[in-house]
Motif scaffolding. Structure first.
Motif, PDB file in Angstrom:
ATOM      1  N   ALA A   1       0.965  -1.300   0.036  1.00 14.96           N
ATOM      2  CA  ALA A   1       0.151   0.015   0.160  1.00 14.96           C
ATOM      3  C   ALA A   1       0.689   1.210  -0.076  1.00 14.96           C
ATOM      4  CB  ALA A   1      -1.082   0.112   1.250  1.00 14.96           C
TER       5      ALA A   1
ATOM      6  N   SER B   1      -0.860   4.299   1.527  1.00 15.94           N
ATOM      7  CA  SER B   1      -2.171   4.772   1.082  1.00 15.94           C
ATOM      8  C   SER B   1      -3.498   3.886   1.744  1.00 15.94           C
ATOM      9  CB  SER B   1      -2.441   4.381  -0.451  1.00 15.94           C
ATOM     10  OG  SER B   1      -2.338   3.122  -0.875  1.00 15.94           O
TER      11      SER B   1
ATOM     12  N   VAL C   1      -7.842   1.057   0.540  1.00 17.85           N
ATOM     13  CA  VAL C   1      -6.720   1.872   0.247  1.00 17.85           C
ATOM     14  C   VAL C   1      -7.370   2.975  -0.737  1.00 17.85           C
ATOM     15  CG1 VAL C   1      -4.655   0.332   0.037  1.00 17.85           C
ATOM     16  CG2 VAL C   1      -6.210   0.390  -1.969  1.00 17.85           C
ATOM     17  N   ARG C   2      -6.635   4.071  -0.954  1.00 18.35           N
ATOM     18  CA  ARG C   2      -7.211   5.168  -1.815  1.00 18.35           C
ATOM     19  C   ARG C   2      -7.390   4.794  -3.090  1.00 18.35           C
ATOM     20  NH1 ARG C   2      -3.697   8.186   1.988  1.00 18.35           N
ATOM     21  NH2 ARG C   2      -2.129   8.170   0.443  1.00 18.35           N
TER      22      ARG C   2
ATOM     23  N   THR D   1      -4.598   3.566  -6.064  1.00 19.30           N
ATOM     24  CA  THR D   1      -3.393   2.668  -5.744  1.00 19.30           C
ATOM     25  C   THR D   1      -3.019   1.658  -6.367  1.00 19.30           C
ATOM     26  OG1 THR D   1      -3.879   3.328  -3.336  1.00 19.30           O
ATOM     27  CG2 THR D   1      -2.387   1.476  -3.592  1.00 19.30           C
TER      28      THR D   1
END
Length: 264
Positions: A154, A157, A184-185, A188
């Motif tokens: 990640a 993120s 996660v955003r 990503t």
């Protein structure tokens, strides 16, 4: 030569035990007198001493037979005693593990009243999420081994607690179909979009090995509300062990969410 009564006194073995060892072929008297009474020799005395010693350390009849057949000297006897010590040590560790499990079970009984008040199922909407995931077939405790790799992938993120998706309807030993996910955003690398769902959810407080009653409460509530439970179910780890230290399992907070739909 000693008759059985005297032999019993000098060996601290009861007459009943001596007769039993005779029947088992472990300590046969060297001779019998004209009346058929057992007579024991000095060599029998040494064997009896060995038997008394070994029985004191918990040797079974089968083990006694092995030792008496295979140990002609004190050095050989010492090897068998060392083996027995190793067996006893393993048994002690096994018993201690059972005691530890019992202690946890007893502790869980005292927690359950408080936990039951906290475990109030509610219907909610699980939002759509972007996640990095690792799907594998294995045992439930293996989930923790994959969390570190997901956080590493990640690269900062991550934006929510990790959770597991369980695709099996039943409990499985060692070959469960599990997907560990880390929110996660969007954008990503390697992330996929997980669709949202209507779910029945509750919060479990305590060790993972006491999740069964929480699942039961969810299933009972779903039945009472006329809902069908769907797969995959979800366990969201709001508070659990760290990457290095396990922490206090009694304080773990795990949200269990089961997708549902109205029964037809």
């Amino acid at each position: 030569m000693y008759r059985i009564g005297a032999f019993s006194k000098i060996t601290s073995l009861t007459v009943k035990a001596l007769r039993y060892y005779d029947e088992q072929g472990l300590l046969r008297p060297s001779a019998r007198d004209e009346s058929g009474y057992r007579l024991y020799s000095e060599e029998d005395y040494q064997t009896a001493r060995r038997i008394a010693l070994l029985r004191r350390f918990g040797f079974s009849i089968a083990e006694l037979r092995d030792v008496l057949r295979g140990s002609g000297s004190d050095d050989e006897l010492a090897v068998y005693l060392q083996e027995k010590r190793s067996l006893l040590e393993r048994e002690v560790r096994r018993k201690q593990a059972q005691i530890d499990a019992l202690e946890k079970a007893l502790a869980s009984f005292s927690q359950q009243k408080g936990e039951d008040k906290a475990m109030e199922p509610e219907q909610k909407t699980l939002p759509a999420l972007w996640v990095l995931s690792a799907r594998f077939c294995g045992a439930y405790p293996e989930v923790g081994a994959h969390i570190g790799a997901l956080y590493k992938a990640a690269k900062g993120s991550a934006c929510g607690p990790p959770f597991s998706l369980y695709y099996d309807e039943e409990y499985r030993e060692g070959d469960a179909d599990i997907e560990l996910c880390l929110p996660v955003r969007e954008g990503t690398r390697g992330a996929k979009r997980l669709a949202g769902a209507k779910a029945l959810s509750l919060l479990h407080i305590g060790p993972y090995d006491n999740l069964g009653p929480a699942y039961k409460r969810l299933l009972d509530t779903a039945r009472a509300q006329g809902l069908n439970c769907l797969s995959p179910s979800r366990e969201i780890y709001h508070k659990g062990p760290g990457m290095i230290f396990k922490g206090n399992a009694d304080a773990y907070r795990t949200e269990i969410a089961v997708p549902v739909r109205p029964a037809e």
